[in-house]
Enzyme design. Structure first.
Site, PDB file in Angstrom:
ATOM      1  CG  HIS A 140      38.182  41.047  45.094  1.00 32.87           C
ATOM      2  ND1 HIS A 140      37.375  40.264  45.877  1.00 32.87           N
ATOM      3  CD2 HIS A 140      38.749  40.219  44.195  1.00 32.87           C
ATOM      4  CE1 HIS A 140      37.452  39.014  45.457  1.00 32.87           C
ATOM      5  NE2 HIS A 140      38.278  38.962  44.436  1.00 32.87           N
ATOM      6  CG  ASN A 143      36.568  36.796  35.215  1.00 28.42           C
ATOM      7  OD1 ASN A 143      36.502  37.397  34.156  1.00 28.42           O
ATOM      8  ND2 ASN A 143      36.910  35.528  35.306  1.00 28.42           N
TER       9      ASN A 143
HETATM   10  N1  LIG Z   1      40.114  34.907  37.992  1.00 28.85           N
HETATM   11  C1  LIG Z   1      39.185  35.601  38.669  1.00 28.85           C
HETATM   12  O1  LIG Z   1      37.974  35.463  38.436  1.00 28.85           O
HETATM   13  C2  LIG Z   1      39.614  36.597  39.721  1.00 28.85           C
HETATM   14  C3  LIG Z   1      38.653  37.495  40.239  1.00 28.85           C
HETATM   15  C4  LIG Z   1      39.056  38.473  41.158  1.00 28.85           C
HETATM   16  C5  LIG Z   1      40.387  38.529  41.569  1.00 28.85           C
HETATM   17  N2  LIG Z   1      41.293  37.623  41.056  1.00 28.85           N
HETATM   18  C6  LIG Z   1      42.687  37.755  41.500  1.00 28.85           C
HETATM   19  O2  LIG Z   1      43.415  38.411  40.456  1.00 28.85           O
HETATM   20  C7  LIG Z   1      44.775  37.943  40.466  1.00 28.85           C
HETATM   21  C8  LIG Z   1      45.112  37.367  39.090  1.00 28.85           C
HETATM   22  O3  LIG Z   1      44.257  36.268  38.846  1.00 28.85           O
HETATM   23  P1  LIG Z   1      44.074  35.672  37.376  1.00 28.85           P
HETATM   24  O4  LIG Z   1      42.880  34.813  37.424  1.00 28.85           O
HETATM   25  O5  LIG Z   1      44.164  36.775  36.387  1.00 28.85           O
HETATM   26  O6  LIG Z   1      45.375  34.756  37.272  1.00 28.85           O
HETATM   27  P2  LIG Z   1      46.032  34.107  35.959  1.00 28.85           P
HETATM   28  O7  LIG Z   1      46.672  32.856  36.417  1.00 28.85           O
HETATM   29  O8  LIG Z   1      45.054  34.062  34.846  1.00 28.85           O
HETATM   30  O9  LIG Z   1      47.166  35.188  35.549  1.00 28.85           O
HETATM   31  C9  LIG Z   1      48.222  35.539  36.401  1.00 28.85           C
HETATM   32  C10 LIG Z   1      49.324  36.138  35.526  1.00 28.85           C
HETATM   33  O10 LIG Z   1      50.325  36.700  36.401  1.00 28.85           O
HETATM   34  C11 LIG Z   1      51.572  36.510  35.764  1.00 28.85           C
HETATM   35  N3  LIG Z   1      52.639  36.733  36.735  1.00 28.85           N
HETATM   36  C12 LIG Z   1      53.083  35.912  37.709  1.00 28.85           C
HETATM   37  N4  LIG Z   1      54.084  36.516  38.407  1.00 28.85           N
HETATM   38  C13 LIG Z   1      54.257  37.747  37.850  1.00 28.85           C
HETATM   39  C14 LIG Z   1      55.118  38.852  38.126  1.00 28.85           C
HETATM   40  N5  LIG Z   1      56.009  38.815  39.120  1.00 28.85           N
HETATM   41  N6  LIG Z   1      55.033  39.959  37.351  1.00 28.85           N
HETATM   42  C15 LIG Z   1      54.134  40.016  36.330  1.00 28.85           C
HETATM   43  N7  LIG Z   1      53.285  38.992  36.019  1.00 28.85           N
HETATM   44  C16 LIG Z   1      53.345  37.884  36.779  1.00 28.85           C
HETATM   45  C17 LIG Z   1      51.485  35.104  35.193  1.00 28.85           C
HETATM   46  O11 LIG Z   1      52.463  34.893  34.195  1.00 28.85           O
HETATM   47  C18 LIG Z   1      50.050  35.104  34.646  1.00 28.85           C
HETATM   48  O12 LIG Z   1      50.009  35.518  33.291  1.00 28.85           O
HETATM   49  C19 LIG Z   1      44.861  36.913  41.583  1.00 28.85           C
HETATM   50  O13 LIG Z   1      45.286  37.550  42.749  1.00 28.85           O
HETATM   51  C20 LIG Z   1      43.419  36.448  41.722  1.00 28.85           C
HETATM   52  O14 LIG Z   1      43.142  35.891  42.982  1.00 28.85           O
HETATM   53  C21 LIG Z   1      40.935  36.677  40.144  1.00 28.85           C
END
Ligand SMILES: NC(=O)c1ccc[n+]([C@@H]2O[C@H](COP(=O)([O-])OP(=O)(O)OC[C@H]3O[C@@H](n4cnc5c(N)ncnc54)[C@H](O)[C@@H]3O)[C@@H](O)[C@H]2O)c1
Length: 287
Positions: A140, A143
């Site tokens: 995990h 960000n």
């Molecule tokens: N945003 C944060 O601060 C944060 C922090 C820790 C963990 N996370 C986790 O990280 C993961 C991503 O979050 P995020 O904020 O980057 O989301 P985001 O919405 O910014 O980006 C997700 C990306 O995944 C892509 N995607 C969807 N299905 C896909 C597939 N089958 N193959 C390849 N790409 C695909 C989408 O097109 C999108 O560009 C999530 O599980 C989230 O919970 C997020």
């Protein structure tokens, strides 16, 4: 696919986290194949990674003695073949993660660690999506991933010792430290942080205080580095809603149910920094 500079890390998802994790690897000299289903997201990612690499260098978060790795962007998961490890950072929805993990497991070598960056879905639930559940482990990253050097590592009940050891070695090579916790919905950090962000949004929705006042109080009185609503904007309000929904669905705890104030922002397309507006106005979209 091999990058010109050799063995690569495969990163699935070129959103907020995929970009930050890609920057982290590149800054430490590890090439990356970055996969997304959305070509526009990959185009934005190239710009953002270049920006983050400059920022990482300025902040001393990139080793000065290493040449940055090369990034290849692609919409084909087959290009992940040959990866030393895979980091899955796709949308926080079970169907998206199951699809992405199942597809990548078929193209990488057996024994390759499959690392999920999920914020809330238990690792063991996702392990059902891959043919060799022992290879799946949670990392995990927070960000912005290229600046935060502590990573919450999540060991599922079926995660193999080898997968944890390889992940820890990878994190060490990226200058990261791991805290390994047991699998559970939301692990430690999301379980503690996300209800706080949900309540902070509720306070604004109820008109008790403005976003600025909530953040000011949490910073000035309680020593938070950034206020909860700036943090929510940085995470992405759509991702926060998805993570809260995953927590609520799996625990039944009412404080995890995404509140109306957050849902309304998402309906309006005000997703936080990445869309240019959330609880605060950022002027223009960055990712
Ligand atoms: N945003 C944060 O601060 C944060 C922090 C820790 C963990 N996370 C986790 O990280 C993961 C991503 O979050 P995020 O904020 O980057 O989301 P985001 O919405 O910014 O980006 C997700 C990306 O995944 C892509 N995607 C969807 N299905 C896909 C597939 N089958 N193959 C390849 N790409 C695909 C989408 O097109 C999108 O560009 C999530 O599980 C989230 O919970 C997020």
């Amino acid at each position: 696919m091999t990058t010109r500079s050799g063995k690569h890390l495969a990163v699935l998802g070129a959103g907020v986290m995929g970009v930050g994790i890609t920057t982290t690897a590149l800054a430490h000299g590890l090439p990356v194949v970055l996969v997304d289903v959305d070509r526009a997201a990959l185009d934005r990612a190239r710009t953002e990674v270049a920006h983050q690499l400059r920022h990482a260098a300025l902040m001393g978060a990139a080793p000065a003695d290493r040449a940055p790795g090369e990034v290849v962007t692609t919409t084909s998961v087959r290009d992940a073949a040959g990866a030393v490890a895979v980091v899955e950072a796709v949308t926080e929805r079970l169907d998206a993660k199951v699809g992405a993990l199942g597809a990548v497991a078929d193209v990488v070598d057996p024994g390759t660690p499959l690392i999920t960056n999920t914020s809330g879905i238990p690792v063991d639930v996702l392990a059902d999506a891959v043919p060799r559940p022992g290879e799946l482990v949670g990392a995990h990253f927070m960000n912005p991933a290229y600046l935060i050097d502590l990573v919450e590592v999540v060991r599922g009940p079926r995660t193999a010792d080898d997968a944890v050891a390889r992940l820890e070695a990878l994190l060490g090579s990226l200058g990261r430290r791991a805290v390994v916790v047991r699998d559970s919905p939301g692990f430690v950090t999301s379980r503690l942080l996300h209800p706080l962000l949900n309540d902070a949004a509720r306070l604004v929705g109820e008109g008790v205080a403005t976003a600025e006042q909530v953040d000011d109080l949490m910073r000035g009185c309680l020593g938070h580095r950034t206020g909860p609503l700036r943090t929510a904007d940085l995470i992405g309000l759509d991702n926060l809603v998805d993570s809260l929904a995953a927590l609520h669905e799996r625990t039944g705890v009412e404080s995890y149910r995404p509140g109306e104030a957050l849902l309304e922002k998402v309906r309006q397309g005000h997703l936080g920094r990445k869309s240019g507006r959330g609880f605060y106005d950022y002027g223009e979209s960055r990712s």
